[in-house]
Enzyme design. Structure first.
Site, PDB file in Angstrom:
ATOM      1  CG  ASP A 230     -20.643  29.737 103.641  1.00 40.22           C
ATOM      2  OD1 ASP A 230     -21.682  30.305 104.021  1.00 40.22           O
ATOM      3  OD2 ASP A 230     -19.621  29.636 104.346  1.00 40.22           O
ATOM      4  CG  ASP A 448     -15.694  27.609 105.584  1.00 41.74           C
ATOM      5  OD1 ASP A 448     -16.906  27.898 105.582  1.00 41.74           O
ATOM      6  OD2 ASP A 448     -14.810  28.371 106.025  1.00 41.74           O
ATOM      7  CG  ASP A 452     -21.325  26.039 104.708  1.00 41.41           C
ATOM      8  OD1 ASP A 452     -22.391  26.675 104.579  1.00 41.41           O
ATOM      9  OD2 ASP A 452     -20.230  26.581 104.946  1.00 41.41           O
TER      10      ASP A 452
END
Length: 635
Positions: A230, A448, A452
């Site tokens: 990410d 995080d 996600d």
């Protein structure tokens, strides 16, 4: 677009219903209720700093909303009437009214994410317990081998085929050989090969600030062939900051320092996170001290601002020492009668191509400077990506942020542009991971945020950081406790690989021991060399086998991380295999320690080439640095 909206009967009906509800709200007042009682069509007041309770449509007011938990964007999104509001996001600027379009959170974006997580977890394939399967077959096989040994020796000796082989009673001789086979065989060593190594490795990982939730996660992390990142909060700091600035043109009565002091004075009154970022930068460039916030006492060099005005999604303006100062986007410049020059447009285009937000600075209707605001990559991200490449691990980045911002971040950290996916929703992240898995890749995902969580569940190994959202940490297989070190991901993978090597070594030793020990115990050497293994020696050998497996697993305590502790320190020379060479020369380090802390110092890691001092001396002790195998000294 506005004309199209007016012609849409559905939008017209919705607008009419919203206006009617707002009129009733003005007539009857407001009532505070539980979010569980919200019904579709209710008008809700969302105060500044509050969380948007449910999905809906903004019907009155303008504000900025932090949607990072869903899209991963670090910067707030400007909202005006008829824009969509997403439950769980944060209203960061002004009080607004919205109309709920779902009930009790059902069918909301967050509910869809939860369903995606549940589906991904249900479809996650289990890892086969090889050790348990081998041990389960081993026991009956050994019992059968023991019985066959007894029968063969009894038949050979009792039938007189080889009467001179032994002077013992045939039945007793055959029984002793069968018992020796049964005793020397060691299913324990096979059964201990995996759990002992995993137990030691998880302890070493915990000392390094890494928590593997299961042994399966520890095993699978080392087998991953692809890492998907990410962006916001993972590869980047997730904080808006000024990353570029330019002076366009200065009148004779202005210099750079005065410009930045004006900017600091004006933006210190702003409550927007972009304003705070600009104010902090301007104070530094303007050589000012203190806090840039409006609540604190101003520096003597900061000027008084008159006629201050802030416009959501546009900018701020005010009068400083008789000069009109405006800071904001191109639309705000036009609204204030400021002409945006071609030079300023070129700088803005350069900023936008890198995913930065371009802000103009105007003094007395003239563009004097510009700043570019963005989310900066973490300093250790390029080092981690390079290490992954050295390990032949592919790297991808998928984010809900814009394409320009994603591509710029990828170029900064070293991820190939073809492996970058922007403007991605949670279900699109799952789709990418599934595609990689279908092509034969073992995928590790590092994220995080709430958005996600589905990807963390779908990946073969999901890794989160301790500062991540609760749902991300709950879904992840591995949690990195230290928030300041992205390089811990290298340890997650490398320690797993070392553990797998140790498990295979344990298996190898256990199998070799049994393959050699069982035939010897059965008496295979007796006809040629008259060598026998009594049951008591077979029992001793069996105990040594189990002990050797445990000692082999304990050797993992000497594990050394691929990267040393402080990402800003030089702990050794980089080697081609991605590791760092040990520093041979030890140095003496002086510490001032509290007496109560002295007993714990020996259990903490040793430090290299650093000197530390603390005030208020209680006691001075000296530590001689040596090998570091467990992690860094924190606190």
């Amino acid at each position: 677009d506005d004309d199209d909206d007016d012609d849409d009967p559905l939008d017209a009906k919705r607008a009419s219903a919203a206006e009617e509800s707002l009129a009733k709200l003005s007539e009857f007042g407001m009532e505070e209720i539980s979010v569980h009682l919200v019904q579709k069509g209710d008008i809700l007041l969302v105060k500044r700093g509050a969380t948007v309770p449910v999905d809906g449509i903004l019907v009155k007011g303008e504000t900025a909303v932090n949607q990072g938990m869903l899209t991963g964007e670090a910067l707030p999104v400007y909202k005006q009437p008829w824009d969509r509001m997403i439950g769980g996001t944060t209203n960061v600027e002004k009080n607004v009214y919205m109309q709920a379009d779902c009930e009790n959170g059902r069918d909301s974006v967050l509910s869809q994410i939860v369903r995606l997580v549940q589906d991904a977890q249900g479809n996650k394939p289990p890892i086969q317990a090889t050790a348990d399967a081998v041990a389960a077959m081993f026991v009956p096989a050994v019992v059968l081998a023991s019985f066959v040994t007894f029968v063969i020796w009894l038949a050979v000796l009792a039938s007189g085929i080889a009467p001179s082989l032994s002077n013992e009673e045939p039945f007793l001789f055959a029984l002793m050989r069968g018992v020796s086979v049964l005793v020397i065989s060691c299913p324990c060593s096979l059964g201990l090969a995996t759990p002992t190594a995993i137990m030691v490795a998880t302890g070493v990982a915990a000392s390094a600030g890494i928590l593997y939730k299961t042994g399966a996660a520890l095993e699978m992390a080392g087998r991953c062939t692809t890492v998907v990142f990410d962006k916001t909060g993972t590869l980047t700091e997730a904080n808006a900051s000024v990353v570029a600035h330019a002076i366009i043109s200065l009148p004779k009565d202005l210099d750079e320092i005065k410009v930045w002091r004006m900017v600091a004075s004006l933006e210190s009154l702003s409550e927007h996170m972009l304003g705070s970022a600009i104010a902090s930068f301007a104070m530094k460039e303007g050589q000012l001290t203190g806090s840039p916030t409006a609540d604190t006492k101003r520096s003597d060099a900061q000027a008084e601002v008159k006629n201050y005005e802030a416009r959501t999604g546009a900018g701020v303006r005010g009068v400083i020492e008789g000069s009109k100062v405006a800071i904001g986007n191109a639309r705000w410049m036009k609204a204030n009668g400021v002409e945006v020059t071609s030079k300023a447009e070129a700088v803005a285009a350069s900023y936008n191509s890198k995913g930065h937000i371009a802000c103009y600075i105007a003094v007395d209707d003239m563009i004097v400077g510009m700043v570019g605001i963005s989310d900066t990559p973490k300093t250790d991200a390029p080092t981690l990506v390079q290490w992954l490449k050295e390990q032949n691990i592919k790297t991808y980045m998928i984010t809900g942020d814009t394409a320009n911002a994603a591509e710029y971040c990828a170029s900064e950290v070293g991820i190939e542009q073809k492996n970058v996916y922007a403007d991605a929703l949670p279900q699109e992240k799952i789709r990418l991971i599934k595609q990689l898995q279908d092509s034969g890749e073992k995928v590790l995902f590092l994220g995080d945020g709430i958005n996600d969580a589905p990807a963390l569940a779908q990946a073969d190994v999901g890794v989160s950081v301790s500062q991540g959202t609760d749902i991300a940490m709950e879904t992840a297989d591995v949690v990195m406790v230290r928030n300041d070190s992205l390089l811990d991901l290298a340890t997650v993978i490398d320690l797993s690989r070392e553990t797998l090597k140790r498990i295979k070594m344990n298996f190898g030793w256990a199998l070799v021991y049994n393959v050699i020990g069982i035939p010897v115990a059965a008496g295979i050497l007796f006809p040629a060399f008259h060598l026998l293994l009594p049951p008591e020696l077979a029992a001793l050998a069996m105990g040594c086998s189990s002990t050797s497996v445990v000692l082999s697993s304990l050797w993992l305590k000497r594990y050394s991380k691929p990267f040393r502790n402080d990402k800003n320190s030089s702990w050794g020379t980089h080697q081609g295999d991605g590791r760092y060479e040990e520093v041979d020369n030890a140095s003496e380090i002086s510490y001032d320690c509290d007496p109560a802390f002295e007993d714990d110092i020996g259990r903490l890691v040793s430090l290299r080439n650093m000197e530390a001092e603390r005030s208020d001396k209680d006691r001075q002790m000296k530590i001689i640095t040596g090998d570091d195998h467990y992690g860094d000294l924190e606190g």
